[in-house]
Design a protein around this motif. Sequence first.
Motif, PDB file in Angstrom:
ATOM      1  N   ALA A 125       1.753 -43.520 -56.412  1.00 11.89           N
ATOM      2  CA  ALA A 125       2.245 -42.389 -56.534  1.00 11.89           C
ATOM      3  C   ALA A 125       2.536 -41.207 -55.589  1.00 11.89           C
ATOM      4  O   ALA A 125       3.642 -40.955 -55.141  1.00 11.89           O
ATOM      5  CB  ALA A 125       1.797 -41.375 -58.044  1.00 11.89           C
ATOM      6  N   LEU A 126       1.370 -40.951 -54.921  1.00 13.94           N
ATOM      7  CA  LEU A 126       1.364 -40.078 -54.024  1.00 13.94           C
ATOM      8  C   LEU A 126       2.068 -40.632 -52.467  1.00 13.94           C
ATOM      9  O   LEU A 126       2.548 -39.783 -51.873  1.00 13.94           O
ATOM     10  CB  LEU A 126      -0.201 -39.748 -53.576  1.00 13.94           C
ATOM     11  N   THR A 127       2.066 -42.080 -52.461  1.00 11.61           N
ATOM     12  CA  THR A 127       2.727 -42.789 -51.232  1.00 11.61           C
ATOM     13  C   THR A 127       4.315 -42.350 -51.654  1.00 11.61           C
ATOM     14  O   THR A 127       5.017 -42.151 -50.433  1.00 11.61           O
ATOM     15  CB  THR A 127       2.383 -44.158 -51.459  1.00 11.61           C
ATOM     16  N   PHE A 128       4.677 -42.521 -52.536  1.00  3.59           N
ATOM     17  CA  PHE A 128       6.164 -42.355 -52.760  1.00  3.59           C
ATOM     18  C   PHE A 128       6.468 -40.747 -52.604  1.00  3.59           C
ATOM     19  O   PHE A 128       7.647 -40.354 -52.215  1.00  3.59           O
ATOM     20  CB  PHE A 128       6.543 -42.778 -54.126  1.00  3.59           C
ATOM     21  N   VAL A 129       5.548 -39.937 -52.941  1.00  6.97           N
ATOM     22  CA  VAL A 129       5.850 -38.559 -52.667  1.00  6.97           C
ATOM     23  C   VAL A 129       5.973 -38.216 -51.311  1.00  6.97           C
ATOM     24  O   VAL A 129       6.837 -37.623 -50.606  1.00  6.97           O
ATOM     25  CB  VAL A 129       4.766 -37.631 -53.215  1.00  6.97           C
ATOM     26  N   PHE A 130       4.742 -38.848 -50.422  1.00  2.95           N
ATOM     27  CA  PHE A 130       5.112 -38.797 -49.118  1.00  2.95           C
ATOM     28  C   PHE A 130       6.402 -39.309 -48.355  1.00  2.95           C
ATOM     29  O   PHE A 130       7.005 -38.738 -47.755  1.00  2.95           O
ATOM     30  CB  PHE A 130       3.752 -39.472 -48.339  1.00  2.95           C
ATOM     31  N   LEU A 131       6.767 -40.424 -49.018  1.00  2.00           N
ATOM     32  CA  LEU A 131       7.961 -41.167 -48.536  1.00  2.00           C
ATOM     33  C   LEU A 131       9.209 -40.206 -48.770  1.00  2.00           C
ATOM     34  O   LEU A 131      10.202 -40.245 -47.898  1.00  2.00           O
ATOM     35  CB  LEU A 131       8.100 -42.355 -49.189  1.00  2.00           C
ATOM     36  N   ALA A 132       9.212 -39.570 -49.922  1.00  2.00           N
ATOM     37  CA  ALA A 132      10.402 -38.825 -50.329  1.00  2.00           C
ATOM     38  C   ALA A 132      10.271 -37.388 -49.379  1.00  2.00           C
ATOM     39  O   ALA A 132      11.365 -37.229 -49.021  1.00  2.00           O
ATOM     40  CB  ALA A 132      10.290 -38.458 -51.623  1.00  2.00           C
ATOM     41  N   CYS A 133       9.337 -37.087 -49.044  1.00  2.00           N
ATOM     42  CA  CYS A 133       9.216 -35.897 -48.049  1.00  2.00           C
ATOM     43  C   CYS A 133       9.850 -36.290 -46.656  1.00  2.00           C
ATOM     44  O   CYS A 133      10.380 -35.737 -46.026  1.00  2.00           O
ATOM     45  CB  CYS A 133       7.653 -35.371 -47.991  1.00  2.00           C
ATOM     46  N   ARG A 134       9.305 -37.563 -46.445  1.00  2.00           N
ATOM     47  CA  ARG A 134       9.904 -38.201 -44.956  1.00  2.00           C
ATOM     48  C   ARG A 134      11.277 -38.438 -45.132  1.00  2.00           C
ATOM     49  O   ARG A 134      12.091 -37.807 -44.181  1.00  2.00           O
ATOM     50  CB  ARG A 134       9.107 -39.273 -44.834  1.00  2.00           C
ATOM     51  N   ALA A 135      11.687 -38.889 -46.247  1.00  2.00           N
ATOM     52  CA  ALA A 135      13.328 -39.132 -46.178  1.00  2.00           C
ATOM     53  C   ALA A 135      14.011 -37.839 -46.254  1.00  2.00           C
ATOM     54  O   ALA A 135      15.101 -37.767 -46.114  1.00  2.00           O
ATOM     55  CB  ALA A 135      13.450 -39.954 -47.620  1.00  2.00           C
ATOM     56  N   ALA A 136      13.454 -36.917 -46.847  1.00  2.00           N
ATOM     57  CA  ALA A 136      14.444 -35.438 -46.830  1.00  2.00           C
ATOM     58  C   ALA A 136      14.274 -34.977 -45.539  1.00  2.00           C
ATOM     59  O   ALA A 136      15.105 -33.701 -45.153  1.00  2.00           O
ATOM     60  CB  ALA A 136      13.223 -34.403 -47.576  1.00  2.00           C
ATOM     61  N   GLY A 137      13.690 -35.721 -44.355  1.00  2.00           N
ATOM     62  CA  GLY A 137      13.845 -35.040 -43.135  1.00  2.00           C
ATOM     63  C   GLY A 137      12.397 -34.398 -42.143  1.00  2.00           C
ATOM     64  O   GLY A 137      12.715 -33.941 -40.990  1.00  2.00           O
ATOM     65  N   THR A 138      11.530 -34.180 -42.993  1.00  2.20           N
ATOM     66  CA  THR A 138      10.322 -33.486 -42.327  1.00  2.20           C
ATOM     67  C   THR A 138       9.467 -34.373 -41.610  1.00  2.20           C
ATOM     68  O   THR A 138       9.539 -35.674 -41.698  1.00  2.20           O
ATOM     69  CB  THR A 138       9.592 -32.642 -43.345  1.00  2.20           C
ATOM     70  N   THR A 139       8.591 -33.750 -40.639  1.00  2.00           N
ATOM     71  CA  THR A 139       7.784 -34.602 -39.912  1.00  2.00           C
ATOM     72  C   THR A 139       6.523 -35.264 -40.596  1.00  2.00           C
ATOM     73  O   THR A 139       6.310 -34.947 -41.848  1.00  2.00           O
ATOM     74  CB  THR A 139       7.049 -33.628 -38.754  1.00  2.00           C
ATOM     75  N   THR A 140       5.874 -36.257 -40.054  1.00  2.00           N
ATOM     76  CA  THR A 140       4.982 -36.865 -40.776  1.00  2.00           C
ATOM     77  C   THR A 140       3.875 -35.979 -41.324  1.00  2.00           C
ATOM     78  O   THR A 140       3.331 -35.883 -42.413  1.00  2.00           O
ATOM     79  CB  THR A 140       4.305 -38.123 -39.637  1.00  2.00           C
ATOM     80  N   LYS A 141       3.494 -35.269 -40.235  1.00  2.00           N
ATOM     81  CA  LYS A 141       2.127 -34.314 -40.505  1.00  2.00           C
ATOM     82  C   LYS A 141       2.887 -33.417 -41.737  1.00  2.00           C
ATOM     83  O   LYS A 141       1.956 -33.096 -42.655  1.00  2.00           O
ATOM     84  CB  LYS A 141       1.977 -33.463 -39.450  1.00  2.00           C
ATOM     85  N   ARG A 142       3.914 -32.764 -41.714  1.00  2.00           N
ATOM     86  CA  ARG A 142       4.133 -31.761 -42.551  1.00  2.00           C
ATOM     87  C   ARG A 142       4.252 -32.455 -43.953  1.00  2.00           C
ATOM     88  O   ARG A 142       3.804 -32.331 -44.963  1.00  2.00           O
ATOM     89  CB  ARG A 142       5.619 -31.123 -42.418  1.00  2.00           C
ATOM     90  N   ALA A 143       4.940 -33.684 -44.006  1.00  2.00           N
ATOM     91  CA  ALA A 143       4.862 -34.615 -45.418  1.00  2.00           C
ATOM     92  C   ALA A 143       3.681 -35.052 -45.844  1.00  2.00           C
ATOM     93  O   ALA A 143       3.397 -34.980 -47.130  1.00  2.00           O
ATOM     94  CB  ALA A 143       5.621 -35.923 -44.946  1.00  2.00           C
ATOM     95  N   ALA A 144       2.536 -35.091 -44.858  1.00  7.01           N
ATOM     96  CA  ALA A 144       1.127 -35.511 -45.353  1.00  7.01           C
ATOM     97  C   ALA A 144       0.493 -34.181 -45.954  1.00  7.01           C
ATOM     98  O   ALA A 144      -0.036 -34.115 -46.877  1.00  7.01           O
ATOM     99  CB  ALA A 144       0.446 -35.820 -44.163  1.00  7.01           C
ATOM    100  N   LEU A 145       0.775 -32.921 -45.385  1.00  8.11           N
ATOM    101  CA  LEU A 145       0.338 -31.656 -46.018  1.00  8.11           C
ATOM    102  C   LEU A 145       0.708 -31.394 -47.282  1.00  8.11           C
ATOM    103  O   LEU A 145       0.364 -30.691 -48.153  1.00  8.11           O
ATOM    104  CB  LEU A 145       0.449 -30.693 -45.083  1.00  8.11           C
ATOM    105  N   LEU A 146       2.413 -31.723 -47.299  1.00  5.31           N
ATOM    106  CA  LEU A 146       2.992 -31.423 -48.646  1.00  5.31           C
ATOM    107  C   LEU A 146       2.379 -32.405 -49.940  1.00  5.31           C
ATOM    108  O   LEU A 146       2.341 -32.147 -50.945  1.00  5.31           O
ATOM    109  CB  LEU A 146       4.481 -31.507 -48.460  1.00  5.31           C
ATOM    110  N   THR A 147       2.319 -33.757 -49.442  1.00  5.22           N
ATOM    111  CA  THR A 147       1.587 -34.726 -50.323  1.00  5.22           C
ATOM    112  C   THR A 147       0.355 -34.192 -50.718  1.00  5.22           C
ATOM    113  O   THR A 147       0.012 -34.418 -51.966  1.00  5.22           O
ATOM    114  CB  THR A 147       1.605 -36.027 -49.717  1.00  5.22           C
TER     115      THR A 147
END
Length: 516
Positions: free
Chosen positions: A119-141
């Motif tokens: 579930a959290l992996t897909f949250v991370f992938l969705a954040c990345r798909a929205a255009g943000t950086t890996t680090k920011r996507a990880a923090l949002l996850t």
Amino acid sequence: MGRPKSVIASALTRAPWRPAFGLGTIRLSQVWTAIGIVLPVLVVSGTPLFAIDLTYHLRAGDIMFDTHSVLRTDVFSAAAYGRPWLNQQWLAQIVLASAFRLGGWFGLVALRALLVTLALTFVFLACRAAGTTTKRAALLTLASGVLLPAGFMLRPQLLGMLCFGVTAWLVARRRTHPTGVWIVIPVTILWANLHGSFFMAPLLLGLGWVEDRWVRGRAERTLLLAGLGCVLATAVNPYGYRVWSYAAGLATNPVVRRTISEWQPPTIEAYTGAAFFLSIVVVAALLIARVRRPVPWGSLLPLGVFLVIALAAIRGVYWWAIVAPIMLAGVLLDGPAPTERRDPAGPQNAAILGVLALAIIGILMPWAGYTGRAIPDGGRLAYAPVGITRELHRNLRPGELVFNAQEWGSWLEFEFPRNLVVVDSLVEVVPESVWWKYYAISAGVEGWQATLDSWHVDVAVLARDQQGPLIPRMRADPGWRLVYEDAEGLIFRRVSTSAGAVAVELTGGALVRSSR
């Protein structure tokens, strides 16, 4: 003309071959990704399994394995025995029962860790798909995981959250992979047989279409067609479109709304509510910081919709916790899509991943000794009173009817399949009038003895924290005898039975009533 062999040999000597993967090739971005996903998994894996919902699902799954058919009537509680049960979560029960049959309690804990990770992996992938950086996507996850500990209980809803995460990811990447939204249709078919939150699949597609239409000025018909396909797909289950009435009826059931804490609005008195209201402040601050570049209302609409859902009930906070980070990943971009900063590789990154892996193994290992039905000790199983359960195994006779604490009902019907409890976690199936009588008895309201007599209860299993007012009254009543007590609760047995009373027995799965 080719180069001389001596030159080629010299080049090979100076630049030896190195593997494409190794400990030294792990990059910092991969560490950030692991931290964002694994830290919440560590926290959840260190919490007990909650038997309050889980165990009746396990028993339902076992029954379906044995009968090779979907369970459609209540066979657990005396108050609802034989009543129709729209068992919309039947497939989740099969999944849970399969894990338990394969690995016992350890199998269930491993399944929980896997589902939370996915579930959290897909949250991370969705954040990345929205255009943000890996680090920011990880923090949002990670922020999503901080909001979700209560939502990560092992029950059908966790499977629904995984479906939600997959759908959110497919919608987030719709502009680069527009045909991917068609995958939401088979996801919805599974979802409609796993959990009542399946209606959120067409909702997410519809919100994506609105955003494209009012922010970009155009929207692909693919989203609308896929949304229509999802609505049609919800009928692919044993009950057809009646699953919609089940979802609506559960959300509006007066007993559910008044007595089940998860269906009540969030408050700052509990962790989930406090974290939720803090997240609102953080989200608002981040959006206000963009005052010079205001976010279009079409992009804010999903946040508003899921904010309303979260304010209505604690269960809604779980969906907000998934949607808010994904929406922020998209609306907080400044200008063009951000580029990744320097992403160094090195063995120190591998060391961090190794520590995380060892931490997960260390948390799961204590469960390795519970690969069967033996009750886990050390508080690893919540809402499953160990001492009371052992005493009942010694003294409870098959067919005796048990008046129980509602939060223990699921566990008791799992451990004692030859006995009916009065009430359990199937709140929507038990008649409303029975619930109000149950709560009156638990509160020790005058007339409780007559109600228990009319129900022909043989044994009372009371929880100190749920039925405190009843305990001293039952102690003082000559018609009941205390046979066991501990820090969690007490067991009383009826001293005598009036003439013509009725015994409740289970014979071959059928309810048989006979005079004593």
